[in-house]
Design an enzyme around this catalytic site. Structure first.
Site, short mmCIF file in Angstrom:
data_model
loop_
_atom_site.label_atom_id
_atom_site.label_comp_id
_atom_site.label_asym_id
_atom_site.label_seq_id
_atom_site.Cartn_x
_atom_site.Cartn_y
_atom_site.Cartn_z
N HIS A 1 -49.07 27.30 6.14
CA HIS A 1 -49.49 25.91 5.99
C HIS A 1 -48.48 24.91 6.55
O HIS A 1 -48.75 23.71 6.54
CB HIS A 1 -49.73 25.61 4.51
CG HIS A 1 -48.46 25.66 3.72
ND1 HIS A 1 -47.73 26.83 3.57
CD2 HIS A 1 -47.75 24.70 3.09
CE1 HIS A 1 -46.64 26.56 2.87
NE2 HIS A 1 -46.62 25.28 2.56
N ASP A 2 -47.31 25.39 6.96
CA ASP A 2 -46.29 24.50 7.53
C ASP A 2 -46.16 24.66 9.04
O ASP A 2 -45.33 24.00 9.67
CB ASP A 2 -44.90 24.83 6.94
CG ASP A 2 -44.80 24.50 5.48
OD1 ASP A 2 -45.46 23.55 5.02
OD2 ASP A 2 -44.04 25.20 4.78
N GLU B 1 -39.07 31.68 0.19
CA GLU B 1 -39.00 30.91 1.42
C GLU B 1 -37.53 30.56 1.63
O GLU B 1 -37.01 29.62 1.05
CB GLU B 1 -39.85 29.63 1.35
CG GLU B 1 -39.92 28.94 2.70
CD GLU B 1 -40.32 27.48 2.64
OE1 GLU B 1 -40.86 26.99 3.64
OE2 GLU B 1 -40.09 26.82 1.62
#
Ligand code: GLC
Ligand code: CA
Length: 571
Positions: A330-331, A258
């Site tokens: 999920h963000d 990420e």
């Protein structure tokens, strides 16, 4: 170019807390994941990324880890984890854990010891600094969730510790070789359990600038986003190469980082053949329209913006760098809600978006619920918000003068809670996620949008994703879909996302003896019918989300939100 075992894989992200609860406590668990492995196998998934399941006080839903060697009892036991890895492997699925090592929890033993003795050994595990002469924090940095990036070190007036995320997530000091050894030992311990690799959290943050100082404020309160330290820090390559050499290379692990600050020209350094990671996520579309002021000031990403961002990233990556392609995680809000305009969001447009993103060069990552077309939730009040960053953003919007209603509307569009509502399995209470009370309320649309309904309907979004995955595994097309260059087609046509996956020439891969067939994906990303010219011989339909209208005079009619995948007649 050499083939790697992970090049042709399709990945699926699970947010364990919201996937499936098997013991009625309202929290998803590892047994729930084990139970659904046949579902994932049937879908065609090869790689399974689990958001964190380690011991955690859950200030940031598991991204604040208090023990890297154990499973949080909320999710199950280490035996469950071992069973999950083994059962997944039997089905040809490799498990990826989430590696969260930019920071730990303030309840981790290391931080407790650092607080007990900041001058001692564990003080060196963190960034602890004296405040300014007037007692305020060392710099004006604002953490990623809103609020200061420094908090007073408990028990030591005048001292502060750095946290680029929540105050319960103190940053770990990677300059300390002893800390790095601790981390490598843990990663290798997990790899020995038979993992396929890791998704590596917020890793671009591990290198800090040599000196800490204020940045030009970007909000009225005098703070500046902590992201500026990423621009200033130099030398992350030393850490990332060491990490790769010590932990990932020996296991031939798949790693996806990420990283959210890479410049286009740096992509090969991160994920080229000698890169730090196998892959990094492509966040270009997610980051479109952002502002340091806060979510309330962000611009929407329209279909044309999505296309332009994505094409730019594909170009920067070329054919040797494998980006991981997402429309949500999920963000992020749900891709169907973000990229498909209101009023046009239905199964057809969801399938079109699926085709547009899935067929790109790189590793497709589906997020739980994406495959059934899950959408953003409607938040009725501030009290319904659970996520820490959404609360911070709401605060920022109110401080900037938004009314409560405006603030709620603004944060609802981007809230991380959108993706974290329970997975919608069927039409029974709480969407079949739990027999108890879910930790976060389900989306009210679950009676319409759920796995069971999708499975029963051959024209569902789920079945379309299965077809896309099967297309990518088709032996005749596979090499093109994995290795072929992405070349935009008719890029100046508004709301059209069309691209070739070019033929891979014989010899480009060691064992490739014939040129592979060229493929064209054409997606009409709007509610208007259109005609597009078709290149010669591109007449064989591989997949479409709507019945194909006739191809006449070398032109193809695309219905509203129609996606068509073609190859040459003689292929
Ligand atoms: C990453 C995670 C996010 C988390 C943050 C801090 O961005 O994806 O969920 O809040 O890192 O660990
Ligand atoms: Ca449970």
């Amino acid at each position: 170019m050499k083939r790697k075992w992970w090049h042709d894989k399709t990945a699926y992200q699970i947010y364990p807390k919201s996937f499936l609860d098997t013991n009625g406590d309202g929290i998803g668990d590892l047994r729930g994941i084990i139970e659904k492995l046949p579902y994932l196998e049937d879908l065609g998934i090869d790689l399974l990324w689990l958001s964190p399941v380690y011991c955690s006080p859950m200030a940031d839903e598991g991204y604040d880890i208090s023990d890297y060697y154990s499973i949080d009892p909320r999710f199950g036991t280490m035996e469950d984890m071992d069973e999950l890895i083994a059962e997944a492997k039997k089905r040809g699925i490799a498990v990826l854990m989430d590696l969260v090592v930019n920071h730990c929890s303030d309840e981790h033993e290391w931080f407790k010891r650092a607080c007990a003795d900041p001058e001692g050994r564990y003080g060196e595990y963190f960034y602890i600094r004296d405040g300014r002469e007037d007692g305020t924090a060392p710099t004006n940095w604002r953490n990623y969730f809103g609020g200061p990036a420094w908090d007073p070190l408990p028990g030591h007036p005048g001292k502060y510790y750095l946290h680029v995320f929540h105050k319960k997530q103190p940053d770990l000091n990677w300059e300390n070789p002893e800390l790095r050894e601790e981390i490598y030992r843990n990663i290798n311990w997990w790899m020995e359990k038979g993992l396929g690799g890791f998704r590596i959290d917020a890793i671009c943050n591990i290198k800090k600038p040599a000196a800490f100082h204020d940045y030009e404020p970007d909000r009225e309160d005098g703070t500046a986003s902590v992201r500026h330290i990423l621009e200033e820090a130099e030398g992350i390559d030393v850490f990332l190469n060491e990490l790769k050499r010590r932990c990932f290379e020996p296991y031939d692990a798949f790693t996806v980082g990420e990283v959210f600050n890479e410049r286009a020209e740096e992509i090969p350094m991160f994920i080229g053949q000698d890169g730090f990671f196998c892959s990094i996520f492509d966040f270009t579309a997610n980051h479109y329209g952002r502002s340091d002021l806060g979510w309330y000031a962000w611009k929407p990403c329209l279909p044309g913006n999505y296309r332009d961002c994505t094409f730019a990233a594909q170009k920067a990556a070329g054919t040797e760098c494998f980006l991981s392609n997402i429309i949500e995680n999920h963000d992020e809000p749900r891709g169907a809600s973000r990229y498909i305009p209101d009023g046009e969001r239905d199964d057809t447009s969801k399938k079109a978006l699926a085709a547009a993103s899935f067929l790109l060069h790189g590793i497709p990552f589906l997020y739980q619920g994406q495959e059934i077309g899950m959408e953003n939730k409607r938040f009725g009040s501030y009290e319904e918000i659970s996520d820490v960053s959404t609360k911070g953003e709401y605060q920022a919007a109110v401080e900037a003068g938004c009314s409560k209603e405006e603030a709620l509307r603004a944060v609802s569009a981007f809230s991380r809670d959108n993706a974290r509502t329970p997975m919608q399995w069927d039409g029974s209470p709480h969407a079949g996620f739990t027999s108890g009370t879910p930790w976060l309320m389900e989306n009210e649309n679950y009676k319409r949008i759920n796995v069971e309904a999708n499975l029963q309907d051959p024209e569902s979004v789920l079945h379309f994703y299965r077809k896309l995955i099967r297309l990518k595994k088709d032996p005749a097309l596979k090499d093109t879909l994995v290795y072929g260059e992405t070349v935009p087609y008719l890029p100046s046509e508004e709301n059209l996302m069309a691209y070739f996956r070019k033929s891979v020439p014989a010899g480009w891969l060691d064992d490739l003896h014939e040129d592979t067939p060229e493929i064209l994906a054409a997606v009409n990303m709007c509610g208007k019918k259109r005609r597009i010219p078709l290149p010669e011989k591109m007449r064989k339909i591989l997949l479409s989300n709507l019945p194909v209208q006739e191809i006449r005079d070398g032109a193809l009619v695309l219905l509203p939100w129609q996606a068509v995948v073609l190859t040459k007649e003689d292929a």
